[in-house]
Design a protein around this motif. Structure first.
Motif, PDB file in Angstrom:
ATOM      1  N   ASP A   1       0.837  -1.203   0.000  1.00 28.27           N
ATOM      2  CA  ASP A   1       0.000   0.000   0.000  1.00 28.27           C
ATOM      3  C   ASP A   1       0.867   1.247   0.000  1.00 28.27           C
ATOM      4  N   ASP A   2       0.261   2.355  -0.388  1.00 33.43           N
ATOM      5  CA  ASP A   2       0.921   3.667  -0.335  1.00 33.43           C
ATOM      6  C   ASP A   2       2.284   3.618  -1.011  1.00 33.43           C
TER       7      ASP A   2
ATOM      8  N   ASP B   1       0.302   5.398  -4.639  1.00 27.82           N
ATOM      9  CA  ASP B   1      -0.314   6.346  -3.723  1.00 27.82           C
ATOM     10  C   ASP B   1      -1.057   7.460  -4.457  1.00 27.82           C
TER      11      ASP B   1
ATOM     12  N   GLU C   1      -4.475   4.565  -7.044  1.00 27.15           N
ATOM     13  CA  GLU C   1      -5.433   5.060  -6.040  1.00 27.15           C
ATOM     14  C   GLU C   1      -5.848   6.490  -6.336  1.00 27.15           C
TER      15      GLU C   1
END
Ligand code: C2E
Ligand code: CA
Ligand code: CA
Ligand code: CA
Length: 278
Positions: free
Chosen positions: A178-179, A204, A235
């Motif tokens: 993630d990120d 991200d 995202e």
């Protein structure tokens, strides 16, 4: 002791600092929230931007407020980590996600569900065992539960990361970083990840939001994904221009307000039911 409402007793000790007092209240709120089922997972669709088809969903934690609205998770999770109740909250989220997945599987819906988990949470003893137990009990198909790993830098050294992620892979849990691109994703770190069982990178939102005017960072992230052979989920896709830029670069999976925000489980499933089976 001062009485607040019915079952609620908060002790006021002059020795306790205001900060410690606040912690006690927060701990109490979270544990009571779990007991009284005030937590919910909202689901945000993940879309194949080329075809517009639904390919997955991310579960995002929400807490129901007394006025019926839902609070956002960032502060809640930071607090839960600080006061040491993230374990209980995280276990709830995983259990709920598996319950949802099992329901979809029974209805023949082959959709993967992503759940957020911090590296610290993952490292807590018992977490991997709990995951194994959950997947078996709910008979979750391998690969359909995806953990979105946040604060990856805290996963430990290479050996620790390898054994943790290896155990997850064996249990049938997929992992997405993630990120991605924020924090500690330096080059030697990336090199280390090459040899780990990770299936996807989540680019991200801060990068996607630079598109299409400033595309340097996104090109770097895309290049890294290509080199490491990992699929990318973008995202925070909010505009058609961003979607088109990503598609032109071969980044096909996106998530963002352009498609849908996080939906309550009821709304998500209502919407699922209207989709023709593919
Ligand atoms: P995240 O994993 O990066 O999740 C994406 C966040 O971006 C979500 O915020 C989502 O509502 C928001 N978002 C989605 N599309 C868009 C968009 O197009 N534009 C903008 N501006 N925002 C968008 P949310 O739900 O407030 O979650 C915040 C963070 O809290 C998450 O960031 C994640 O790190 C953490 N989190 C959420 N649920 C859990 C959980 O169950 N466990 C843990 N450990 N962390 C969680
Ligand atoms: Ca996430
Ligand atoms: Ca993210
Ligand atoms: Ca985030």
């Amino acid at each position: 002791a001062r009485h607040q409402g019915k079952n609620q007793i908060l002790f006021f000790d002059p020795q306790l600092t205001e900060r410690a007092q606040r912690r006690l209240t927060q701990e109490h709120d979270i544990l009571q929230g779990l007991e009284q089922e005030q937590f919910a997972l909202f689901l945000q669709p993940q879309i194949d931007m080329a075809s517009g088809k639904l390919v997955g969903a991310e579960a995002l934690l929400r807490m129901r407020q007394p006025d019926g609205s839902y609070s956002l998770p960032e502060e809640l999770i930071a607090n839960a980590e600080e006061i040491g109740v993230i374990g209980a909250l995280g276990r709830w989220a995983l259990e709920e996600a598996c319950r949802v997945l099992a329901g979809w599987q029974k209805r023949g819906i082959p959709l993967p569900l992503n759940v957020n988990i911090s590296a610290l949470q993952l490292r807590e003893s018992g977490t991997v065992w709990h995951l194994q137990e959950l997947l078996e009990r709910h008979r979750i198909r391998p690969g359909s539960l995806v953990l979105e790993l946040t604060e990856t830098a805290q996963i430990g050294d290479a050996a620790q990361a390898k054994s943790l992620l290896g155990a997850l892979q064996e249990a049938g849990v997929a992992v997405a970083l993630d990120d991605f691109g924020t924090g500690y994703a330096n080059l030697s770190y990336l090199h280390q990840f090459r040899s780990l069982p990770i299936s996807k990178l989540k680019m991200d939102r801060s990068f996607v939001s630079m598109l299409p005017d400033d595309d340097t960072m996104v090109r770097i992230v895309a290049a890294i994904a290509e080199i490491t052979d990992l699929g990318v989920i973008a995202e925070g896709v909010e505009t058609e221009a961003q979607r088109d830029w990503l598609l032109a670069r071969g980044i096909t999976i996106g998530q963002g307000y352009l498609f849908d925000g996080p939906l309550s489980l009821a709304d998500f499933e209502k919407w699922l039911a209207t989709l023709s089976p593919s």
